[in-house]
Design an enzyme around this catalytic site. Structure first.
Site, PDB file in Angstrom:
ATOM      1  N   SER A 113       0.712  -1.217  -0.027  1.00 24.61           N
ATOM      2  CA  SER A 113      -0.081  -0.130   0.071  1.00 24.61           C
ATOM      3  C   SER A 113       0.855   1.372   0.163  1.00 24.61           C
ATOM      4  O   SER A 113       0.365   2.355  -0.298  1.00 24.61           O
ATOM      5  CB  SER A 113      -0.740   0.026   1.253  1.00 24.61           C
ATOM      6  OG  SER A 113      -0.026   0.245   2.357  1.00 24.61           O
ATOM      7  N   TYR A 128      -4.380   0.816   3.457  1.00 30.49           N
ATOM      8  CA  TYR A 128      -5.196  -0.512   3.055  1.00 30.49           C
ATOM      9  C   TYR A 128      -5.718  -1.090   4.460  1.00 30.49           C
ATOM     10  O   TYR A 128      -6.778  -1.683   4.523  1.00 30.49           O
ATOM     11  CB  TYR A 128      -4.357  -1.618   2.451  1.00 30.49           C
ATOM     12  CG  TYR A 128      -4.165  -1.333   1.225  1.00 30.49           C
ATOM     13  CD1 TYR A 128      -4.169  -0.133   0.525  1.00 30.49           C
ATOM     14  CD2 TYR A 128      -3.369  -2.394   0.339  1.00 30.49           C
ATOM     15  CE1 TYR A 128      -3.744  -0.062  -0.689  1.00 30.49           C
ATOM     16  CE2 TYR A 128      -3.046  -2.324  -0.884  1.00 30.49           C
ATOM     17  CZ  TYR A 128      -3.271  -0.984  -1.467  1.00 30.49           C
ATOM     18  OH  TYR A 128      -2.800  -0.793  -2.885  1.00 30.49           O
ATOM     19  N   GLY A 129      -5.103  -0.829   5.567  1.00 35.89           N
ATOM     20  CA  GLY A 129      -5.304  -1.806   6.782  1.00 35.89           C
ATOM     21  C   GLY A 129      -6.678  -1.412   7.604  1.00 35.89           C
ATOM     22  O   GLY A 129      -7.154  -1.887   8.331  1.00 35.89           O
ATOM     23  N   CYS A 138       2.648  -7.061   1.734  1.00 38.15           N
ATOM     24  CA  CYS A 138       1.517  -6.465   2.326  1.00 38.15           C
ATOM     25  C   CYS A 138       0.913  -7.425   3.111  1.00 38.15           C
ATOM     26  O   CYS A 138       0.114  -8.263   2.357  1.00 38.15           O
ATOM     27  CB  CYS A 138       0.633  -5.553   1.460  1.00 38.15           C
ATOM     28  SG  CYS A 138      -0.792  -4.800   2.500  1.00 38.15           S
ATOM     29  N   THR A 190      -1.948  -7.068   4.787  1.00 41.98           N
ATOM     30  CA  THR A 190      -3.451  -6.458   4.644  1.00 41.98           C
ATOM     31  C   THR A 190      -3.958  -7.153   3.405  1.00 41.98           C
ATOM     32  O   THR A 190      -4.787  -7.906   3.336  1.00 41.98           O
ATOM     33  CB  THR A 190      -3.682  -5.018   4.705  1.00 41.98           C
ATOM     34  OG1 THR A 190      -3.102  -4.874   5.968  1.00 41.98           O
ATOM     35  CG2 THR A 190      -4.880  -4.752   4.934  1.00 41.98           C
ATOM     36  N   CYS A 205       2.656  -6.695   9.731  1.00 40.97           N
ATOM     37  CA  CYS A 205       2.504  -5.484   8.856  1.00 40.97           C
ATOM     38  C   CYS A 205       3.719  -5.326   8.404  1.00 40.97           C
ATOM     39  O   CYS A 205       4.661  -4.807   9.290  1.00 40.97           O
ATOM     40  CB  CYS A 205       1.772  -4.441   9.449  1.00 40.97           C
ATOM     41  SG  CYS A 205       1.707  -2.809   8.428  1.00 40.97           S
TER      42      CYS A 205
HETATM   43  N1  DGL Z   1       1.967  -2.779   5.000  1.00 41.12           N
HETATM   44  C1  DGL Z   1       0.736  -3.086   4.860  1.00 41.12           C
HETATM   45  C2  DGL Z   1       0.726  -4.599   5.648  1.00 41.12           C
HETATM   46  O1  DGL Z   1       1.812  -5.356   5.768  1.00 41.12           O
HETATM   47  C3  DGL Z   1      -0.492  -2.386   5.407  1.00 41.12           C
HETATM   48  C4  DGL Z   1      -0.292  -0.947   5.605  1.00 41.12           C
HETATM   49  C5  DGL Z   1      -1.772  -0.097   5.538  1.00 41.12           C
HETATM   50  O2  DGL Z   1      -2.672  -0.032   6.289  1.00 41.12           O
HETATM   51  O3  DGL Z   1      -1.855   0.277   4.348  1.00 41.12           O
HETATM   52  O4  DGL Z   1      -0.401  -4.875   6.077  1.00 41.12           O
END
Ligand code: DGL
Length: 259
Positions: A11, A42-43, A73, A75, A184
């Site tokens: 994201s 995205y979370g 990612c 998420t 994350c």
């Molecule tokens: N880096 C993303 C993950 O591993 C999420 C970050 C977001 O909330 O966009 O979940």
């Protein structure tokens, strides 16, 4: 042998914590990284929306002729990995594992902490993994509130970051967690604050990126997709935000101060 790039997506810039390990472990592989940012974060989005976003990045990466995709990612993995595999059936796709398994295997206190986004913690992938490996273990999951925003704004080394991290970890530490999973890909950038919050408690911090790089290597071998031994790779950093953000991705990738 195949010198085409591996496509890596996130994201925003969190996925660079995975790119960094791929660069170390697979030094001949080209990488095209997409840090969306235009639709960040995205979370907190619902599953349908994250799926569509992941699908658009997948289509974008395919236009760049990638030989494999790594969904860096948690998420997007939780929301969309099956959907991506169904849509891009010919392409090997690696996702993030919540790393609950090694944490449960290695805990001495019987308490494991997991930090991840709200969406990841609500998803089936986390619940399935926790149910599978966590029978005799107490798993304490906590969303890293504000963590991704701190990282996106280059605020990792600030008192504000220390406060947010200490608040998220307080409950798990008080209950004796001795393994803490970074669920994350943005969170490894907060490793300084995470180590400070856990100092003196004998806690092991687990970043799943090395396991993801190992899985990437296995799939490359299994499909005969490794780049040539002498290949000098290029790295591309693309985004749905502006050119300045693309440049930031490049700078951060090569100055990675992560776990
Ligand atoms: N880096 C993303 C993950 O591993 C999420 C970050 C977001 O909330 O966009 O979940």
């Amino acid at each position: 042998m195949d010198n085409r790039p591996i496509g890596v997506m996130d994201s925003g810039l969190g996925g660079l914590s995975v790119v960094r390990v791929i660069q170390q472990k697979l030094p001949n592989e080209e990488v095209i990284f997409v840090g969306d940012q235009g639709h960040f974060p995205y979370g907190t989005k619902d599953q349908a929306e994250v799926r569509q976003l992941a699908l658009s990045i997948g289509a974008f990466l395919l236009k760049h002729d990638v030989k494999m995709m790594v969904v860096a990612c948690n998420t997007a993995t939780a929301a969309a990995i099956d959907f991506l595999r169904a849509n891009y059936a010919a392409l090997p796709i690696v996702g993030m594992e919540p790393a609950v398994k090694p944490a449960c295997q290695n805990t001495r206190s019987g308490v494991v902490g997991v930090l991840a986004t709200e969406r990841s913690l609500e998803g089936d992938l986390f619940h399935r993994t926790a149910a599978r490996y966590g029978h005799d273990v107490t798993i304490i999951a906590e969303p890293g509130r504000g963590f991704v925003e701190l990282v996106e704004n280059d605020l990792e080394q600030t008192p504000e970051a220390d406060r947010a991290v200490a608040a998220a970890m307080a409950g798990m530490l008080a209950r004796g967690a001795d393994q803490i999973v970074l669920g994350c890909t943005h969170y490894p950038f907060l490793i300084g604050a995470i180590r400070r919050a856990a100092a003196g408690r004998g806690v092991t911090i687990i970043d799943p990126a090395p396991a993801v790089a190992r899985r990437t290597a296995q799939l490359l071998d299994a499909r005969g997709l490794r780049a040539e031994a002498g290949h000098r790779p290029e790295y591309g950093f693309l985004t749905f935000a502006d050119a300045a953000y693309g440049e930031r991705l490049r700078r951060k990738a090569f100055a990675c101060d992560v776990a």
